[in-house]
Scaffold this active site. Structure first.
Site, PDB file in Angstrom:
ATOM      1  N   SER A  91       5.522   4.247  -6.756  1.00  0.00           N
ATOM      2  CA  SER A  91       4.868   2.934  -6.801  1.00  0.00           C
ATOM      3  C   SER A  91       3.398   3.096  -7.154  1.00  0.00           C
ATOM      4  CB  SER A  91       4.983   2.214  -5.457  1.00  0.00           C
ATOM      5  OG  SER A  91       4.250   1.001  -5.497  1.00  0.00           O
ATOM      6  N   VAL A 139      -1.400   8.487  -4.551  1.00  0.00           N
ATOM      7  CA  VAL A 139      -1.067   9.560  -5.485  1.00  0.00           C
ATOM      8  C   VAL A 139      -0.647   8.981  -6.837  1.00  0.00           C
ATOM      9  CG1 VAL A 139       0.458  11.532  -5.940  1.00  0.00           C
ATOM     10  CG2 VAL A 139      -0.461  11.179  -3.650  1.00  0.00           C
ATOM     11  N   CYS A 140       0.158   7.934  -6.831  1.00  0.00           N
ATOM     12  CA  CYS A 140       0.612   7.320  -8.085  1.00  0.00           C
ATOM     13  C   CYS A 140      -0.562   6.712  -8.846  1.00  0.00           C
ATOM     14  CB  CYS A 140       1.670   6.258  -7.812  1.00  0.00           C
ATOM     15  SG  CYS A 140       3.146   6.889  -6.985  1.00  0.00           S
ATOM     16  N   ASP A 141      -1.458   6.071  -8.122  1.00  0.00           N
ATOM     17  CA  ASP A 141      -2.657   5.502  -8.713  1.00  0.00           C
ATOM     18  C   ASP A 141      -3.489   6.609  -9.360  1.00  0.00           C
ATOM     19  OD1 ASP A 141      -4.860   2.988  -8.283  1.00  0.00           O
ATOM     20  OD2 ASP A 141      -5.733   4.996  -8.308  1.00  0.00           O
ATOM     21  N   THR A 145      -1.716   8.175 -12.503  1.00  0.00           N
ATOM     22  CA  THR A 145      -1.744   7.315 -13.693  1.00  0.00           C
ATOM     23  C   THR A 145      -3.138   7.285 -14.303  1.00  0.00           C
ATOM     24  OG1 THR A 145       0.086   6.022 -12.797  1.00  0.00           O
ATOM     25  CG2 THR A 145      -1.196   5.011 -14.564  1.00  0.00           C
TER      26      THR A 145
END
EC number: 1.11.1.24
Length: 169
Positions: free
Chosen positions: A54, A59-61, A64
């Protein structure tokens, strides 16, 4: 068979594991405006595809943002996609808040087409596992990383090196 954990608990990945040398599986996901997006939409380009649980997690932020920054300097022959099961509206909001324009955030929430075709659909929580794929201009997979723990970062340097190598061919 790939084995990963998510928050230190084993999860079941649904779909076939993708390996270097495979022909990249086709998929249909949704763009932020709800239009369909498939692999063939970026034909002729090198693709960096990151699947993430998500965009609304740290971590995903960070992942990306990092890939977006790295790819920005590589020119127009690279298409960068972040795939999650976040709704397209949430992805659009994230991009606006983050001030990010180069990445294509796409949603697999409807069909889980990407998740199943790339073996990253985590059955227990209906999220995508963290993984990175590089696909060359001829639709051949040249790099794969299934991150062993879903809350860990991928190997950024190895993925970007694989993109550069694919560009040089």
């Amino acid at each position: 068979m790939v084995q990963i954990t998510f928050i230190n608990k084993p999860v079941t990945l649904v779909g076939k594991e993708v390996k270097v040398g495979d022909r990249a599986p086709e998929f249909t996901v949704l763009a932020n405006d709800m239009s369909p997006v498939s692999l063939k939409d970026s034909a002729g380009k090198v693709r960096l595809i990151a699947s993430v649980p998500s965009l609304d997690t740290g971590v995903c932020d960070a992942e990306t943002r990092r890939f977006n920054e790295e790819v920005a300097g590589l020119g127009g022959d690279v298409a960068f996609y972040t795939v999650s099961v976040d709704l397209p509206f949430a992805q659009k909001r994230w991009c606006a808040a983050a001030g990010i324009e180069g990445v294509h955030t796409v949603s697999d929430h409807r069909e889980l087409s990407f998740g199943e075709n790339y073996g990253v659909y985590m059955q227990e929580n209906r999220l995508l596992a963290r993984a990175v794929f590089v696909i060359d201009r001829n639709d051949t997979v040249t790099y794969v990383e299934y991150v062993p723990e879903g809350t860990s970062h991928p190997n950024y340097e190895a993925a970007i090196d694989a993109v550069k190598e694919a560009l040089a061919k």
